[in-house]
Write a protein that holds these residues in place. Structure first.
Motif, PDB file in Angstrom:
ATOM      1  N   THR A  70       0.810  -1.220   0.000  1.00  9.24           N
ATOM      2  CA  THR A  70       0.000   0.000   0.000  1.00  9.24           C
ATOM      3  C   THR A  70       0.843   1.269   0.000  1.00  9.24           C
ATOM      4  O   THR A  70       0.308   2.367  -0.161  1.00  9.24           O
ATOM      5  N   VAL A  71       2.152   1.141   0.180  1.00 12.99           N
ATOM      6  CA  VAL A  71       3.041   2.300   0.251  1.00 12.99           C
ATOM      7  C   VAL A  71       3.548   2.645  -1.154  1.00 12.99           C
ATOM      8  O   VAL A  71       3.932   1.757  -1.920  1.00 12.99           O
ATOM      9  N   ASP A  72       3.553   3.930  -1.488  1.00  7.19           N
ATOM     10  CA  ASP A  72       4.138   4.392  -2.755  1.00  7.19           C
ATOM     11  C   ASP A  72       5.648   4.466  -2.547  1.00  7.19           C
ATOM     12  O   ASP A  72       6.189   5.485  -2.122  1.00  7.19           O
ATOM     13  N   LEU A  73       6.324   3.369  -2.868  1.00  9.63           N
ATOM     14  CA  LEU A  73       7.753   3.260  -2.596  1.00  9.63           C
ATOM     15  C   LEU A  73       8.561   4.269  -3.408  1.00  9.63           C
ATOM     16  O   LEU A  73       9.514   4.870  -2.905  1.00  9.63           O
ATOM     17  N   SER A  74       8.198   4.477  -4.662  1.00 12.55           N
ATOM     18  CA  SER A  74       8.936   5.426  -5.501  1.00 12.55           C
ATOM     19  C   SER A  74       8.854   6.830  -4.926  1.00 12.55           C
ATOM     20  O   SER A  74       9.860   7.564  -4.895  1.00 12.55           O
ATOM     21  N   ALA A  75       7.668   7.225  -4.472  1.00 11.67           N
ATOM     22  CA  ALA A  75       7.509   8.558  -3.896  1.00 11.67           C
ATOM     23  C   ALA A  75       8.333   8.696  -2.624  1.00 11.67           C
ATOM     24  O   ALA A  75       8.933   9.751  -2.367  1.00 11.67           O
ATOM     25  N   TYR A  76       8.368   7.626  -1.803  1.00 10.82           N
ATOM     26  CA  TYR A  76       9.160   7.668  -0.578  1.00 10.82           C
ATOM     27  C   TYR A  76      10.641   7.854  -0.898  1.00 10.82           C
ATOM     28  O   TYR A  76      11.329   8.702  -0.303  1.00 10.82           O
ATOM     29  N   LEU A  77      11.153   7.063  -1.847  1.00  9.17           N
ATOM     30  CA  LEU A  77      12.573   7.156  -2.192  1.00  9.17           C
ATOM     31  C   LEU A  77      12.910   8.515  -2.791  1.00  9.17           C
ATOM     32  O   LEU A  77      13.981   9.074  -2.537  1.00  9.17           O
ATOM     33  N   ALA A  78      11.985   9.063  -3.586  1.00  9.42           N
ATOM     34  CA  ALA A  78      12.224  10.393  -4.167  1.00  9.42           C
ATOM     35  C   ALA A  78      12.270  11.457  -3.076  1.00  9.42           C
ATOM     36  O   ALA A  78      13.115  12.367  -3.109  1.00  9.42           O
ATOM     37  N   ALA A  79      11.358  11.357  -2.092  1.00 12.73           N
ATOM     38  CA  ALA A  79      11.342  12.324  -0.990  1.00 12.73           C
ATOM     39  C   ALA A  79      12.610  12.210  -0.150  1.00 12.73           C
ATOM     40  O   ALA A  79      13.173  13.225   0.296  1.00 12.73           O
ATOM     41  N   TRP A  80      13.062  10.988   0.062  1.00  5.41           N
ATOM     42  CA  TRP A  80      14.285  10.774   0.848  1.00  5.41           C
ATOM     43  C   TRP A  80      15.489  11.380   0.138  1.00  5.41           C
ATOM     44  O   TRP A  80      16.291  12.105   0.738  1.00  5.41           O
ATOM     45  N   ARG A  81      15.611  11.105  -1.150  1.00  7.34           N
ATOM     46  CA  ARG A  81      16.757  11.636  -1.882  1.00  7.34           C
ATOM     47  C   ARG A  81      16.736  13.160  -1.915  1.00  7.34           C
ATOM     48  O   ARG A  81      17.795  13.811  -1.897  1.00  7.34           O
ATOM     49  N   ALA A  82      15.557  13.754  -1.955  1.00  2.88           N
ATOM     50  CA  ALA A  82      15.459  15.216  -2.003  1.00  2.88           C
ATOM     51  C   ALA A  82      15.926  15.864  -0.706  1.00  2.88           C
ATOM     52  O   ALA A  82      16.253  17.056  -0.683  1.00  2.88           O
ATOM     53  N   ARG A  83      15.975  15.106   0.383  1.00  2.00           N
ATOM     54  CA  ARG A  83      16.373  15.662   1.683  1.00  2.00           C
ATOM     55  C   ARG A  83      17.885  15.781   1.846  1.00  2.00           C
ATOM     56  O   ARG A  83      18.345  16.408   2.797  1.00  2.00           O
ATOM     57  N   VAL A  84      18.641  15.115   0.971  1.00  2.00           N
ATOM     58  CA  VAL A  84      20.093  15.131   1.118  1.00  2.00           C
ATOM     59  C   VAL A  84      20.719  15.597  -0.194  1.00  2.00           C
ATOM     60  O   VAL A  84      20.166  15.409  -1.265  1.00  2.00           O
ATOM     61  N   ARG A  85      21.867  16.209  -0.078  1.00  2.00           N
ATOM     62  CA  ARG A  85      22.603  16.652  -1.267  1.00  2.00           C
ATOM     63  C   ARG A  85      24.004  16.056  -1.188  1.00  2.00           C
ATOM     64  O   ARG A  85      24.846  16.545  -0.423  1.00  2.00           O
ATOM     65  N   PRO A  86      24.267  15.027  -1.953  1.00  2.00           N
ATOM     66  CA  PRO A  86      25.585  14.381  -1.852  1.00  2.00           C
ATOM     67  C   PRO A  86      26.686  15.293  -2.371  1.00  2.00           C
ATOM     68  O   PRO A  86      26.484  16.041  -3.338  1.00  2.00           O
ATOM     69  N   PRO A  87      27.852  15.251  -1.756  1.00  2.00           N
ATOM     70  CA  PRO A  87      28.990  16.006  -2.293  1.00  2.00           C
ATOM     71  C   PRO A  87      29.413  15.432  -3.640  1.00  2.00           C
ATOM     72  O   PRO A  87      29.000  14.330  -4.025  1.00  2.00           O
ATOM     73  N   GLY A  88      30.240  16.148  -4.353  1.00  2.00           N
ATOM     74  CA  GLY A  88      30.627  15.737  -5.700  1.00  2.00           C
ATOM     75  C   GLY A  88      31.302  14.389  -5.775  1.00  2.00           C
ATOM     76  O   GLY A  88      31.247  13.719  -6.805  1.00  2.00           O
ATOM     77  N   SER A  89      31.934  13.967  -4.688  1.00  2.00           N
ATOM     78  CA  SER A  89      32.654  12.690  -4.712  1.00  2.00           C
ATOM     79  C   SER A  89      31.750  11.495  -4.432  1.00  2.00           C
ATOM     80  O   SER A  89      32.192  10.347  -4.548  1.00  2.00           O
ATOM     81  N   VAL A  90      30.482  11.745  -4.077  1.00  2.00           N
ATOM     82  CA  VAL A  90      29.569  10.674  -3.678  1.00  2.00           C
ATOM     83  C   VAL A  90      28.490  10.501  -4.746  1.00  2.00           C
ATOM     84  O   VAL A  90      27.926  11.478  -5.236  1.00  2.00           O
TER      85      VAL A  90
END
Length: 720
Positions: A688-708
């Motif tokens: 019942t969970v929109d997994l894609s939306a969850y992963l997109a929201a999670w990724r939007a919360r962090v900004r990886p440095p250029g080396s990551v």
């Protein structure tokens, strides 16, 4: 009023870019355009148009509308949906969709045309040329052959101005299938399944059917009848057949040719770029009725797609693991829904996801329980290697060797199956114990005796096998550990010196043509023993093959991932199913150190349903697919400190959500690849969970440095 065009570019950009539409260009959504981006000009696709509003900052104008077919609305919608589902930028699937459009066009061909001028002297040879000109299209040499004259006669007429040589685009020929040709006779089970598919197609709209038939039951003949039903109902309809391996393409193309008198279009990496361009344009303009291809064919710009067939739907090759990550089987169902098309998933060993959908009624379930004609399923026996010890340096047990000898004495063929390429999977130093690995990678180097090289099958790195250990310098200390198909071939040749032995793997079969030649040689009886990886374990039909020996049945169970048991059962059932597919009875011998394992017991009893029921029960208790969803987040960096710091921050930033758990970060099983350290998160979610939306929201919360680098894999199949 001037307009703004939103243009999607085939690049890893988060969204479409806005451009000014030049006066008079009159764009439509789906048009391909030349768009400036910095110093470059890129091919892009218009995704939206709107009136320009006053006060906006000046926008760069588009340079041109390209003279190529536009992307149909459903294709554009599919590209954008696939990006959201995979939590990736929309430019990534767009690059796949435009692969054919960006390929070079075929060179123009020469065509002779009569100018209307009369020849100065009409010789008998020239009379034959003028008579042959009626309806002729082709090059000068072709006309000479057709008129049965020398090339000099044609040249003389060209020099006199009687004939003119013109350059024309290479012709595109995709003949119309002949639906009146007689079909292969169907047994009652096949006829019932074909009738059910025809009825489903007659209903129109989106429907999915699982064509579930034992090996050799004739599933191809059944879905060919579905193809005929679609084309009979709508002559402009288009059909897509997806295959997991290029090696299967030629056999399926031949079946289509026999049934419809016309070859379908091919689409896979082995097709030359100009031919790929012709197929792409023919699909986009609706003149190509049938396409048979690999997973990327799913992104072709179909204008009237009415049927999608996913053959061997269980096969893990449908999962794209690099670049834009997607599962073609699942996306085929989505594309079918967007196109209002029927979808047929065919397999002798369906995935648990498809079986679950069939059990719950989401898919129609069509079962073929018997082999076609007089053929019966092979007898499968387990060889317990705990009780039947292998001789030192040998990998074929005495019972298997004896069975191969008896098979050859009867004039029949044997298949020795081992899903491991090369000669040996590990090379180590007996002086210091060093295991040779690829540089900057944890993956072991595999020895290939054919080429004398050590190869990393993960990164593609290869090197000549050294005389001395690179670690301690000991001379002639490197030994090969374990078997690959080359080593099994070596043993088979030693045991049966008069037998004709061949190897079928991606190291010996490089393209579709090589695969076709080897398959034809096997079918013609020119090979006695075929040593093969999974390349030969699916879809092939060898009339005189009566024995299959599985050299290491436990190999797939050693991965320890979610699908290890399912994948092993599917692979072994497919491999053993190559035996006895015609009038001679077949037999399979399976060498294993774990004969009591559920996979081996189900295989020997040929009781797939019992295995599936037990596996389903375990998955349901754990909330794993098909009862739950999984997502993987792989984080990598060349800087271990930066990697550790970022994964800590990412773990802290994970959103809270009901029905979902996040595990990790943990070292990936292959923690070093191409010099980059790797960490993994695993997300388990309820259906019942929109997994894609969850992963997109999670990724939007962090900004990886250029080396990551952060890679998201929705519904992962590999856990390395």
């Amino acid at each position: 009023m001037s307009r703004i065009a939103s243009v999607l570019l085939p690049m890893p950009l988060p969204e479409a870019l806005d451009y000014a539409e030049p006066e008079g260009m009159e764009l439509q959504v789906g048009d391909q355009v030349a768009a400036p981006l910095g110093p470059r000009t890129l091919r892009g696709v218009v995704t939206a148009l709107r009136d320009a509003e006053g006060g906006n900052r000046p926008l760069k104008p588009l340079e041109a509308r390209l003279d190529d077919p536009p992307l149909p609305p459903a294709t554009l919608e599919f590209v954008q949906w696939a990006a959201r589902y995979a939590v990736d930028s929309p430019g990534q699937p767009l690059a796949i969709a435009l692969r054919g459009a960006r390929a070079p066009k075929a060179r123009p061909v020469k065509q002779l045309v009569a100018t209307g001028a009369a020849p100065a002297r009409l010789t008998p040879a020239r009379e034959k040329v003028m008579a042959a000109l009626a309806g002729f299209v082709g090059a000068p040499a072709d006309l000479a052959r057709q008129a049965e004259v020398s090339a000099g006669v044609i040249k003389g007429l060209i020099d006199e101005g009687v004939l003119d040589v013109r350059q024309i685009p290479a012709p595109v020929a995709f003949p119309t299938p002949d639906l009146t040709r007689p079909r292969a006779p169907l047994n009652p089970s096949q006829a019932a399944a074909a009738q059910a598919l025809s009825a489903m197609i007659a209903e129109g709209g989106f429907n999915v059917a699982l064509l579930d038939g034992v090996t050799g039951s004739g599933k191809t003949e059944v879905y060919l009848e579905a193809v005929a039903a679609v084309l009979a109902a709508d002559p402009t309809a288009q059909v897509l057949v997806l295959l997991p391996e290029i090696a299967l393409t030629q056999a399926v193309l031949s079946r289509f040719s026999e049934r419809f008198g016309a070859m379908p279009a091919e689409w896979h990496s082995g097709v030359a770029p100009p031919a790929r361009r012709r197929v792409w344009e023919a699909v986009a303009t609706g003149v190509c009725p049938i396409v048979v291809g690999a997973r990327s064919a799913l992104f072709l710009p179909f204008t009237n797609l009415k049927l999608i067939v996913v053959d061997e739907e269980h096969d893990t090759s449908f999962k794209q693991e690099e670049g834009f990550i997607y599962q073609a089987r699942d996306l085929a169902v989505v594309r079918g829904k967007m196109e209002a098309a029927a979808v047929v998933l065919a397999s002798a060993t369906p995935s648990l996801e498809s079986l679950r959908n069939a059990e719950t009624g989401r898919y129609r379930w069509l079962r073929l329980t018997d082999r076609h004609g007089a053929a019966v399923l092979p007898q499968i026996d387990l060889i317990d290697l705990r009780q039947t010890a292998l001789d030192t340096g040998r990998w074929l047990s005495a019972p298997l060797v004896e069975a191969v000898g008896e098979t050859l004495a009867r004039g029949e063929q044997a298949l020795l199956f081992l899903n491991r390429r090369g000669y040996a999977p590990l090379v180590l130093c007996r002086a210091c114990g060093e295991r040779l690995t690829a540089p900057d990678t944890d993956s072991w180097l595999v020895e290939h005796r054919y080429t004398g090289r050590l190869v990393c099958h993960l990164t593609g790195f290869s090197m000549a096998k050294p005389k001395a250990c690179p670690h301690c310098g000991a001379i002639d200390s490197l030994v090969s550990v374990g078997p690959g198909v080359e080593r099994v071939e070596e043993e088979a040749r030693a045991l049966f010196p008069d037998a004709r032995v061949a190897v079928f793997s991606s190291d010996t079969v490089f393209d579709a043509q090589a695969a076709r030649r080897l398959v034809e040689s096997m079918a013609a009886g020119e090979i006695d023993i075929l040593v093969a990886t999974q390349a030969a374990a699916k879809g092939h039909n060898f009339p005189n093959l009566t024995l299959v020996g599985v050299v290491d049945a436990d190999l797939g169970l050693k991965g320890g991932d979610l699908r290890a048991a399912e994948r092993t059962y599917q692979l072994l059932a497919q491999a053993t199913g190559r035996a006895g597919r015609h009038d001679r009875p077949g037999r399979a011998l399976v060498q294993t150190y774990a004969p009591d394992h559920a996979v081996m017991q189900a295989l020997a009893a040929q009781d797939r349903d019992a295995f599936v029921a037990a596996e389903m029960a375990e998955r349901e208790l754990a909330g794993l697919p098909p009862f739950g969803r999984l997502g993987a987040v792989i984080v990598s960096s060349e800087n271990p400190q930066a990697l550790e710091a970022f994964v800590r921050d990412m773990a802290a930033a994970a959103p809270n959500a009901e029905g979902l758990e996040v595990y990790g970060p943990a070292d990936a099983p292959l923690s070093l690849v191409r010099g980059r350290r790797r960490k993994r998160f695993l997300v388990r979610a309820d259906r019942t969970v929109d997994l894609s939306a969850y992963l997109a929201a999670w990724r939007a919360r962090v900004r990886p440095p250029g080396s990551v680098r952060v890679v998201i894999d929705v519904d992962p199949y590999s856990f390395l």
